[in-house]
Design an enzyme around this catalytic site. Structure first.
Site, PDB file in Angstrom:
ATOM      1  N   ASP A 342       2.043 -18.876 -26.018  1.00 18.45           N
ATOM      2  CA  ASP A 342       3.297 -18.286 -25.539  1.00 18.45           C
ATOM      3  C   ASP A 342       3.184 -16.774 -25.395  1.00 18.45           C
ATOM      4  OD1 ASP A 342       4.625 -20.840 -25.994  1.00 18.45           O
ATOM      5  OD2 ASP A 342       4.418 -20.338 -28.104  1.00 18.45           O
ATOM      6  N   SER A 367       4.771 -11.201 -24.968  1.00 20.35           N
ATOM      7  CA  SER A 367       5.223 -12.222 -25.901  1.00 20.35           C
ATOM      8  C   SER A 367       6.375 -12.932 -25.206  1.00 20.35           C
ATOM      9  CB  SER A 367       5.698 -11.573 -27.198  1.00 20.35           C
ATOM     10  OG  SER A 367       6.395 -12.503 -27.977  1.00 20.35           O
ATOM     11  N   ARG A 368       6.179 -14.221 -24.887  1.00 21.07           N
ATOM     12  CA  ARG A 368       7.141 -14.879 -24.000  1.00 21.07           C
ATOM     13  C   ARG A 368       8.383 -15.391 -24.698  1.00 21.07           C
ATOM     14  NH1 ARG A 368       2.368 -17.197 -21.978  1.00 21.07           N
ATOM     15  NH2 ARG A 368       1.500 -15.749 -20.452  1.00 21.07           N
ATOM     16  N   VAL A 369       8.321 -15.634 -25.998  1.00 25.40           N
ATOM     17  CA  VAL A 369       9.518 -16.189 -26.623  1.00 25.40           C
ATOM     18  C   VAL A 369      10.069 -15.343 -27.769  1.00 25.40           C
ATOM     19  CG1 VAL A 369       8.984 -18.558 -26.025  1.00 25.40           C
ATOM     20  CG2 VAL A 369       8.171 -17.646 -28.171  1.00 25.40           C
TER      21      VAL A 369
END
Ligand code: ATP
Ligand code: MG
Length: 512
Positions: A342, A367-369
């Site tokens: 992610d 950082s995707r989440v």
């Protein structure tokens, strides 16, 4: 002869009954034969019912597992290198997959991937033995990532925040500080409720020792498990190590607890998988890796999860590490891992050489989440920093060859320099959430603009006592997870300004 008391008599008659009831019948056991053995792989015939990943027992107490199944032979990977196995040795199937011990008893221990102690603290009293390969939680069992994992590293917490249940890749060339980021994160869990599992795959023994020593000195080793398959361990051990580490961590996740797994590193794991695949004659694909290498790492990392409240609300966060060659992120294993995870923290060897450490490449990292799980007060201040910093990095490229005359640009450059100084952080100097928020709030308000870099370093060292002393109310409110209001913000800035003013007049000790 001594009298037999009634209790023993009762036990004796019960035992007699049990023996009488027991039916003696022939036991059919599948026994195979080693055809060939070399390089940690045995080719085994005569076990037609063996399953993938089945645990196999060899003569002399050795164990291994079935990696490939062909029409009449099995490619078995040995866990222990040993000269007791040779062509003609007996092999028995167990009908069981490889299992590893789990439980609280592993905490504070150094074990091999099968859970056998490598330290001198005696045997481990495992709660249970769980399969090393377990299915990942289904989507319905998961929840959104909503709570942060605090690394204590400003550049990560502010710009690439991590959330519980996230999978974040740490990737960079050799010796760019990959392990250091993971270990500093583990050390920072000293005051949190997260259990840490560090899995060493194919690392030098001295490097593993350094890691364990660092956690012992600065962290809470009694809440960590070290799973070690160093470079000298058999390929089978190195192959199973990440799976074993996940199983040990899942024990805590499944009981509503929180765990963090570091896999150091998956590049070496991929190389081991390739070695085993080539030795068992699987067809090689791109870069000679077998076709299932993506599936191997995907099914491993998929086990990281934030579980739903119905499943106990536990979490398992994964920080896999990968090594690149000359910064090449588009090689096979790096692209695979980037697409599985992610987000990634990319470390840059040029920044590392220029002493910008941690050498996080702000442009390539993401950082995707985790942003959703970031502390609201930190989110308030970090958005601006990110923008200012990326503008500064671009401006710096443009202005490298000429002087700057425009005052506005000069101010922007000055601000950027301050951000860069602040984002560089020595090892074992983790910052609490309130300190990070204090520093970035002061920076955003321009309180650091006139400060020489050396003073910024001194400020970072003194910020905890400064905030606790001058703005304890704000510290409490931040610790309770609340966003900052205007009054609190100006209180923080005032505390820092007072120190800046105090520095130049009454505190001549501070390095200039
Ligand atoms: P390898 O490829 O060998 O596994 P690595 O990428 O894991 O290396 P580390 O071993 O973590 O890198 O770090 C390399 C060196 O850089 C170590 O000596 C470490 O102390 C130093 N280092 C890492 N981070 C920092 C930092 N923030 N400040 C100062 N030194 C650092
Ligand atoms: Mg390393």
């Amino acid at each position: 002869m001594a009298e037999i008391d009634t209790e023993t008599r009762a036990w004796l008659s019960q035992s007699r009954e049990t023996v009488a009831r027991t039916q003696l019948a022939p036991l059919a056991e599948a026994v195979g034969r080693v055809e060939q053995v070399a390089d940690g792989i045995a080719s085994v015939s005569g076990l037609p019912k063996a399953r993938l990943n089945e645990l196999l027992h060899f003569d002399g107490g050795r164990t291994g597992f079935a990696l490939t199944l062909d029409a009449d032979t099995i490619g078995a990977v040995l866990f222990d290198e040993g000269d007791t196995i040779e062509a003609g040795s007996r092999v028995t199937g167990t009908g069981e997959v490889v299992r590893v011990p789990v439980g609280e008893a592993l905490l504070g221990r150094i074990v091999d991937p099968l859970g056998r102690p490598l330290d001198d603290k005696g045997p481990i009293d495992a709660e249970a033995f769980h399969p090393a390969e377990r299915p990942a939680p289904a989507i319905i069992e998961r929840d959104l990532v909503s709570r942060p994992v605090e690394t204590g590293i400003l550049v990560i917490d502010a710009l690439f925040a991590l959330g519980r249940g996230q999978r974040e890749l740490i990737i960079g060339d050799r010796a760019t500080g990959k392990t250091s980021i993971a270990i500093d994160t583990i050390i920072n869990q000293k005051n949190s409720d997260i259990i840490c599992v560090y899995v060493a795959v194919g690392q030098r023994a001295t490097a593993v020792e350094r890691v364990i020593e660092a956690v012992r000195t600065h962290g809470a080793p009694e809440r960590c498990i070290f799973v070690v398959a160093s470079a000298s361990a058999s390929p089978g051990m190195q192959w199973i190590a990440p799976f074993a580490g996940f199983t040990m961590a899942e024990y805590f996740r499944d009981r509503g607890g929180h765990a963090l797994v570091v896999i150091d590193d998956l590049t070496k794991h991929a190389a081991t998988h390739r070695e085993l695949a080539l030795l068992t004659r699987e067809p090689p694909g791109r870069e000679a890796y077998p076709g299932d290498i993506f599936y191997l790492h995907a099914r491993l990392l998929e086990r990281a999860a934030m579980l739903s409240a119905e499943r106990g609300g536990g979490s398992l966060t994964a920080l896999p590490i990968a090594e690149t060659d000359a910064g090449n992120l588009s090689a096979y294993i790096p692209t695979n891992l980037i697409s599985i995870t992610d987000g990634q923290i990319v470390l840059n060897s040029r920044l590392f050489a220029a002493n910008q450490r941690p050498a996080v490449d702000v442009g390539l990292s993401v950082s995707r989440v985790g942003g959703k799980a970031q502390h609201p007060a930190l989110r308030q201040v970090s958005g601006r920093i990110r923008l200012d910093y990326s503008q500064f990095l671009e401006l710096e490229m443009f202005t490298r060859f000429g002087g700057i005359s425009d005052n506005r640009i000069k101010a922007q450059m000055d601000r950027g320099e301050r951000i860069r100084t602040l984002l560089a952080q020595p090892r074992f100097a983790s910052l609490r959430m309130v300190d990070q928020i204090g520093l970035l709030t002061a920076l955003g308000a321009g309180a650091l603009d006139a400060m020489p870099p050396a003073d910024i370093l001194a400020l970072r060292a003194r910020i905890p006592s400064l905030i606790d002393g001058r703005a304890p109310e704000v510290a409490r409110s931040i610790a309770a997870g609340k966003p900052l209001d205007d009054v609190q913000r100006s209180e923080l800035v005032a505390a820092v300004r007072a120190m800046v003013a105090g520095n130049s007049t009454t505190d001549p000790e501070t390095p200039q």
